[in-house]
Scaffold this motif. Sequence first.
Motif, mmCIF file in Angstrom:
data_model
loop_
_atom_site.group_PDB
_atom_site.id
_atom_site.type_symbol
_atom_site.label_atom_id
_atom_site.label_comp_id
_atom_site.label_asym_id
_atom_site.label_seq_id
_atom_site.Cartn_x
_atom_site.Cartn_y
_atom_site.Cartn_z
ATOM 1 N N ILE A 18 16.039 9.301 -4.025
ATOM 2 C CA ILE A 18 14.983 8.335 -4.177
ATOM 3 C C ILE A 18 15.748 7.188 -4.988
ATOM 4 C CG2 ILE A 18 13.033 7.950 -5.581
ATOM 5 C CD1 ILE A 18 12.414 10.991 -4.925
ATOM 6 N N VAL A 19 16.273 7.366 -5.893
ATOM 7 C CA VAL A 19 17.045 6.506 -6.777
ATOM 8 C C VAL A 19 17.884 5.620 -5.930
ATOM 9 C CG1 VAL A 19 18.737 5.913 -8.704
ATOM 10 C CG2 VAL A 19 17.007 7.750 -8.825
ATOM 11 N N SER B 35 0.777 -1.270 0.117
ATOM 12 C CA SER B 35 -0.041 -0.003 0.137
ATOM 13 C C SER B 35 1.077 1.301 -0.023
ATOM 14 C CB SER B 35 -0.893 -0.080 1.403
ATOM 15 O OG SER B 35 -0.276 0.050 2.432
ATOM 16 N N ILE B 36 0.215 2.294 -0.344
ATOM 17 C CA ILE B 36 0.817 3.807 -0.239
ATOM 18 C C ILE B 36 0.084 4.475 0.755
ATOM 19 C CG2 ILE B 36 1.706 5.745 -1.622
ATOM 20 C CD1 ILE B 36 1.894 4.150 -3.862
ATOM 21 N N ASN C 275 5.611 -5.383 -4.980
ATOM 22 C CA ASN C 275 4.923 -5.493 -3.749
ATOM 23 C C ASN C 275 5.598 -4.810 -2.520
ATOM 24 O OD1 ASN C 275 2.857 -7.686 -4.711
ATOM 25 N ND2 ASN C 275 4.517 -9.125 -4.554
ATOM 26 N N ALA C 276 5.978 -3.472 -2.884
ATOM 27 C CA ALA C 276 6.375 -2.631 -1.908
ATOM 28 C C ALA C 276 5.344 -1.803 -1.128
ATOM 29 C CB ALA C 276 7.510 -1.471 -2.382
ATOM 30 N N THR C 277 5.715 -1.348 -0.084
ATOM 31 C CA THR C 277 4.792 -0.592 0.929
ATOM 32 C C THR C 277 5.578 0.586 1.051
ATOM 33 O OG1 THR C 277 3.827 -2.502 2.122
ATOM 34 C CG2 THR C 277 3.640 -0.558 3.237
ATOM 35 N N GLU D 85 5.589 14.207 -10.554
ATOM 36 C CA GLU D 85 4.487 13.290 -11.436
ATOM 37 C C GLU D 85 5.361 12.024 -11.718
ATOM 38 O OE1 GLU D 85 1.090 13.492 -11.273
ATOM 39 O OE2 GLU D 85 1.491 14.958 -10.066
ATOM 40 N N LEU D 86 6.425 12.073 -12.077
ATOM 41 C CA LEU D 86 7.233 11.215 -12.467
ATOM 42 C C LEU D 86 7.590 10.047 -11.410
ATOM 43 C CD1 LEU D 86 9.263 9.037 -14.217
ATOM 44 C CD2 LEU D 86 10.993 10.873 -13.713
ATOM 45 N N THR D 87 7.878 10.906 -10.087
ATOM 46 C CA THR D 87 8.335 9.973 -8.890
ATOM 47 C C THR D 87 6.777 9.346 -8.230
ATOM 48 O OG1 THR D 87 9.842 11.621 -8.183
ATOM 49 C CG2 THR D 87 8.794 10.423 -6.556
ATOM 50 N N LYS D 88 5.826 9.925 -8.533
ATOM 51 C CA LYS D 88 4.574 9.151 -8.197
ATOM 52 C C LYS D 88 4.535 7.886 -8.791
ATOM 53 C CE LYS D 88 1.969 13.259 -6.392
ATOM 54 N NZ LYS D 88 0.973 14.092 -6.794
ATOM 55 N N LYS D 89 4.677 8.077 -10.282
ATOM 56 C CA LYS D 89 4.679 6.952 -11.148
ATOM 57 C C LYS D 89 5.488 5.919 -10.885
ATOM 58 C CE LYS D 89 4.834 5.707 -16.159
ATOM 59 N NZ LYS D 89 4.902 6.152 -17.444
ATOM 60 N N ILE D 90 6.818 6.136 -10.477
ATOM 61 C CA ILE D 90 7.645 5.278 -9.931
ATOM 62 C C ILE D 90 7.353 4.533 -8.851
ATOM 63 C CG2 ILE D 90 10.054 5.009 -9.158
ATOM 64 C CD1 ILE D 90 10.894 6.919 -11.374
ATOM 65 N N PHE D 91 6.878 5.285 -7.912
ATOM 66 C CA PHE D 91 6.456 4.565 -6.483
ATOM 67 C C PHE D 91 5.172 3.683 -6.769
ATOM 68 C CE2 PHE D 91 7.933 8.362 -3.438
ATOM 69 C CZ PHE D 91 9.039 7.858 -3.503
ATOM 70 N N MET D 92 4.431 4.027 -7.579
ATOM 71 C CA MET D 92 3.266 3.055 -7.746
ATOM 72 C C MET D 92 3.885 1.916 -8.613
ATOM 73 S SD MET D 92 0.281 5.858 -8.864
ATOM 74 C CE MET D 92 -1.084 4.732 -8.755
#
Length: 306
Positions: A139-140, A30-31, A179-181, A165-172
Amino acid sequence: MIEINGLNKYFSESGVLSLDNVSMTVPDNSIVGLIGINGAGKSTLLRILAGIYKQDTGTVSVDGEKVYENNSAKSKIAYISDDQYYNPGMTMRKLASIHASLREGFSWEKFRGLADRFGLDVNKRLSGFSKGMRRQSDIVIALSYGAKYLLCDETFDGLDPITRELTKKIFMQEMTDNNATILMSSHNLREMEDICDRILLIDRGRLVLSADIDDMRGTVNKYQLVFERDGDNIPLDSLKVYALNSSGKMITFIADGDSGEIEAQVRRLAAERGSEVIYMEAVPLSLEEIFMYKLKKSDIADREVI
């Protein structure tokens, strides 16, 4: 799963109770957004979860293991601080090498791929990076751990809108593919609502609200009504009303609940008082407005929290 029960943290040097009886659960895959003003206790909570600080009382566990002074639990966690220290002459590649030497499972392939996506020159000195670029490098490197849990403090601070927005996409993608939290803190709800599954609101060290975003959306609406006769004598306070404005036959109110059930109750209440609803419309509120109305009875709502 991250589990916290009765967590308290007191800083004797400043005389500040930073966390006050905090209990919460962060489900796997989950996020989750941790929201609060500066000084609310967000950073302290994340540092305890990362094993940097030790709580005074209460329990903190990751997959059933305590975190503090436990390398097994810490190996599952990647932490991005809001205040990183950098050796001015160090390159991003050199910093990654230090992390790779300390963390088993560090992926150089992932490191190179993510650096390319952000457009970062890994051979450039960090002193030549902007604040946003340094945040991107954090982040990387953190994601290159391949950790199950990612803790991010003020994640989007210093990032421009496109990089955000790119960071959000990578997190998702990290959550979906690996399966990251992800537990991320911010003082700005607006930048969190389109990525998080759940929101935790913390104020003065206390967890004051915990809610799934999907459950909140659509449950709180603004209702505009016109009655056949004056609506002042219709007892709308029997509903879960957060705000009400009456002007003769026209009434506007904010209420929590199923819109169909609320409309039926309003019509019944009007009929009991010998009136009739001529017009009624339900307008959904933004997530920010919902939070503010849910906290209406608390003094936290009078300050800039969200």
